[in-house]
Write a protein that holds these residues in place. Structure first.
Motif, PDB file in Angstrom:
ATOM      1  N   GLU A 193      -6.114   8.183  -3.067  1.00 34.07           N
ATOM      2  CA  GLU A 193      -6.412   9.268  -4.008  1.00 34.07           C
ATOM      3  C   GLU A 193      -5.716   9.031  -5.352  1.00 34.07           C
ATOM      4  O   GLU A 193      -4.568   8.618  -5.400  1.00 34.07           O
ATOM      5  N   GLY A 194      -6.438   9.288  -6.429  1.00 39.49           N
ATOM      6  CA  GLY A 194      -5.847   9.195  -7.761  1.00 39.49           C
ATOM      7  C   GLY A 194      -6.044   7.877  -8.457  1.00 39.49           C
ATOM      8  O   GLY A 194      -5.751   7.745  -9.651  1.00 39.49           O
ATOM      9  N   LEU A 195      -6.550   6.872  -7.723  1.00 40.18           N
ATOM     10  CA  LEU A 195      -6.716   5.546  -8.330  1.00 40.18           C
ATOM     11  C   LEU A 195      -8.075   5.459  -9.021  1.00 40.18           C
ATOM     12  O   LEU A 195      -9.113   5.467  -8.375  1.00 40.18           O
ATOM     13  N   LEU A 231       0.851   6.276  -7.192  1.00 42.96           N
ATOM     14  CA  LEU A 231      -0.361   7.042  -7.496  1.00 42.96           C
ATOM     15  C   LEU A 231      -0.082   8.542  -7.420  1.00 42.96           C
ATOM     16  O   LEU A 231      -0.563   9.318  -8.248  1.00 42.96           O
ATOM     17  N   ARG A 232       0.703   8.933  -6.432  1.00 41.92           N
ATOM     18  CA  ARG A 232       1.029  10.353  -6.266  1.00 41.92           C
ATOM     19  C   ARG A 232       1.791  10.898  -7.473  1.00 41.92           C
ATOM     20  O   ARG A 232       1.701  12.072  -7.821  1.00 41.92           O
ATOM     21  N   LEU A 263       0.823  -1.212   0.000  1.00 45.96           N
ATOM     22  CA  LEU A 263       0.000   0.000   0.000  1.00 45.96           C
ATOM     23  C   LEU A 263       0.855   1.259   0.000  1.00 45.96           C
ATOM     24  O   LEU A 263       0.523   2.250  -0.654  1.00 45.96           O
ATOM     25  N   MET A 264       1.992   1.187   0.693  1.00 47.36           N
ATOM     26  CA  MET A 264       2.897   2.349   0.714  1.00 47.36           C
ATOM     27  C   MET A 264       3.432   2.611  -0.705  1.00 47.36           C
ATOM     28  O   MET A 264       3.473   3.764  -1.173  1.00 47.36           O
ATOM     29  N   LEU A 265       3.842   1.547  -1.398  1.00 46.34           N
ATOM     30  CA  LEU A 265       4.350   1.705  -2.766  1.00 46.34           C
ATOM     31  C   LEU A 265       3.238   2.160  -3.716  1.00 46.34           C
ATOM     32  O   LEU A 265       3.456   3.027  -4.562  1.00 46.34           O
ATOM     33  N   ALA A 266       2.051   1.592  -3.539  1.00 45.67           N
ATOM     34  CA  ALA A 266       0.917   2.006  -4.389  1.00 45.67           C
ATOM     35  C   ALA A 266       0.663   3.497  -4.223  1.00 45.67           C
ATOM     36  O   ALA A 266       0.479   4.230  -5.206  1.00 45.67           O
ATOM     37  N   ARG A 267       0.667   3.962  -2.991  1.00 43.53           N
ATOM     38  CA  ARG A 267       0.416   5.386  -2.704  1.00 43.53           C
ATOM     39  C   ARG A 267       1.461   6.268  -3.389  1.00 43.53           C
ATOM     40  O   ARG A 267       1.144   7.301  -3.969  1.00 43.53           O
ATOM     41  N   LEU A 309      13.235   6.787  -2.607  1.00 44.50           N
ATOM     42  CA  LEU A 309      12.571   5.738  -3.384  1.00 44.50           C
ATOM     43  C   LEU A 309      12.206   6.249  -4.778  1.00 44.50           C
ATOM     44  O   LEU A 309      12.392   5.543  -5.776  1.00 44.50           O
ATOM     45  N   LEU A 310      11.701   7.469  -4.847  1.00 43.24           N
ATOM     46  CA  LEU A 310      11.321   8.048  -6.139  1.00 43.24           C
ATOM     47  C   LEU A 310      12.513   8.151  -7.076  1.00 43.24           C
ATOM     48  O   LEU A 310      12.401   7.887  -8.269  1.00 43.24           O
ATOM     49  N   HIS A 311      13.659   8.532  -6.532  1.00 42.70           N
ATOM     50  CA  HIS A 311      14.855   8.636  -7.378  1.00 42.70           C
ATOM     51  C   HIS A 311      15.316   7.255  -7.864  1.00 42.70           C
ATOM     52  O   HIS A 311      15.792   7.120  -8.993  1.00 42.70           O
TER      53      HIS A 311
END
Length: 351
Positions: free
Chosen positions: A112-114, A81-82, A74-78, A317-319
């Protein structure tokens, strides 16, 4: 401007849509492809043993402690999605055998966003779980079915279960899923003689039958002679229905879609081998053990799980994700090269 809608896409027509700015730089590769579709594998386990997916000798399962927890998923999904992902598909193994699948879907639905939650399933547990899946917010269903002959089902899947799968498909239609997508991997000598029977299913049912070219993965003993190409399948179906007509699709659809005039459903071809659609690919995958794969056929992976568990921040993580996406190649290596490359068996990637 977006590319014009076409019945199906030849190489020159595959232009990536560029009309939904702004989009995260982390999820855009060096060829301008925007990745807004994430496939998340919930488990490596499966209650079937399909020949094209799992090696005959089975697979060594990852220890449970090394698989992503629901919280990590769920953390990765969030995070994705962001950054612009709006569709998540849950895969396996067989996702519906994960005990906490329903709570995971319920939590995803709150994010949000899904826009779309999809599931790819073998259909074995579908009838029992469908009311709950519908209630928790599953929008799309893809059900794997490679034959309409019960004895052949048992040979391909190395397990019984044909009638359970058919019951699941009927129940999905009854519950209002439209279309219900049916995925059929076509293999010469096994089921290429059933193309007409599968298309006939679309006459009175809202089914989207998708014929998938047989693809090479570790342990499935892929053989070029077993692959039935899109063109050969199309020619065979047109002998029965010469008036078969193309159906316009979205630029990033994986299937080339057609319908028989007057039929309720439609059919499509997923031509990963004979006519790849890499130029419009918008998909990323996370394996059950937390590895990011930017290409189904590529063997490079990066462990998001390890970074998560070592305390990486969301920015870090994003990088890491952005660097992996940035390295995504223009297209896969081609079927003969892929067949020689080391990759996971399909069961360990996420169907």
């Amino acid at each position: 401007a977006s590319a014009p809608k076409t019945p199906y896409r030849s190489g020159s027509q595959r232009r990536v849509l560029k009309d939904f700015l702004p989009f995260s730089a982390f999820l855009m590769d060096s060829f301008g492809r925007r990745h807004n579709y994430l496939r998340m594998s919930l488990t490596e386990k499966c209650n079937l043993r399909c020949q094209y997916c799992m090696p005959q000798e089975g697979v060594t399962l990852t220890p449970r402690s090394q698989l992503l927890t629901a919280e990590e998923l769920l953390m990765l999904a969030r995070l994705f999605l962001r950054e612009g992902v709006n569709k998540i598909r849950l895969t396996g193994g067989e996702p519906l055998i994960r005990p906490d699948v329903l709570p995971i879907i319920a939590e995803l639905r709150k994010l949000e966003g899904l826009k779309t939650i999809a599931i790819t399933t073998n259909g074995m547990n579908l009838t029992r779980l469908l009311p709950s899946l519908k209630k928790t917010g599953v929008d799309l269903l893809n059900i794997s079915l490679d034959t309409l002959v019960p004895a052949k089902f048992e040979f391909i899947a190395r397990r019984k279960g044909f009638h359970k799968v058919m019951e699941g498909i009927e129940k999905a239609i009854e519950m209002g899923y439209n279309p219900v997508k049916v995925n059929c991997v076509v293999m010469r000598g096994l089921n290429e003689d059933e193309l007409i029977d599968f298309v006939s299913l679309t006459e009175r049912k809202p089914l989207d039958v998708r014929f998938i070219e047989y693809m090479p993965f570790d342990g499935n003993r892929w053989n070029f002679k077993m692959m039935v190409s899109y063109q050969e399948m199309l020619d065979c179906i047109k002998q029965k229905w010469p008036n078969l007509e193309p159906v316009p699709g979205e630029e990033m659809d994986t299937a080339k879609a057609f319908r028989v005039p007057g039929f309720q459903g439609q059919l499509g071809f997923i031509t990963s081998m004979s006519d790849n659609f890499c130029g419009s690919c918008n998909r990323l995958r996370i394996t059950a053990d937390g590895n990011l794969k930017v290409c189904l056929f590529g063997n490079s992976e990066v462990s998001l799980r390890d970074f998560l568990r070592s305390g990486a921040t969301e920015e870090e993580l994003l990088h890491i994700i952005g660097a992996a996406v940035g390295r995504k190649k223009k297209q896969h290596a081609g079927m003969f090269n892929i067949s020689q490359m080391k990759n996971r068996p399909m069961i360990l990637i996420g169907g």
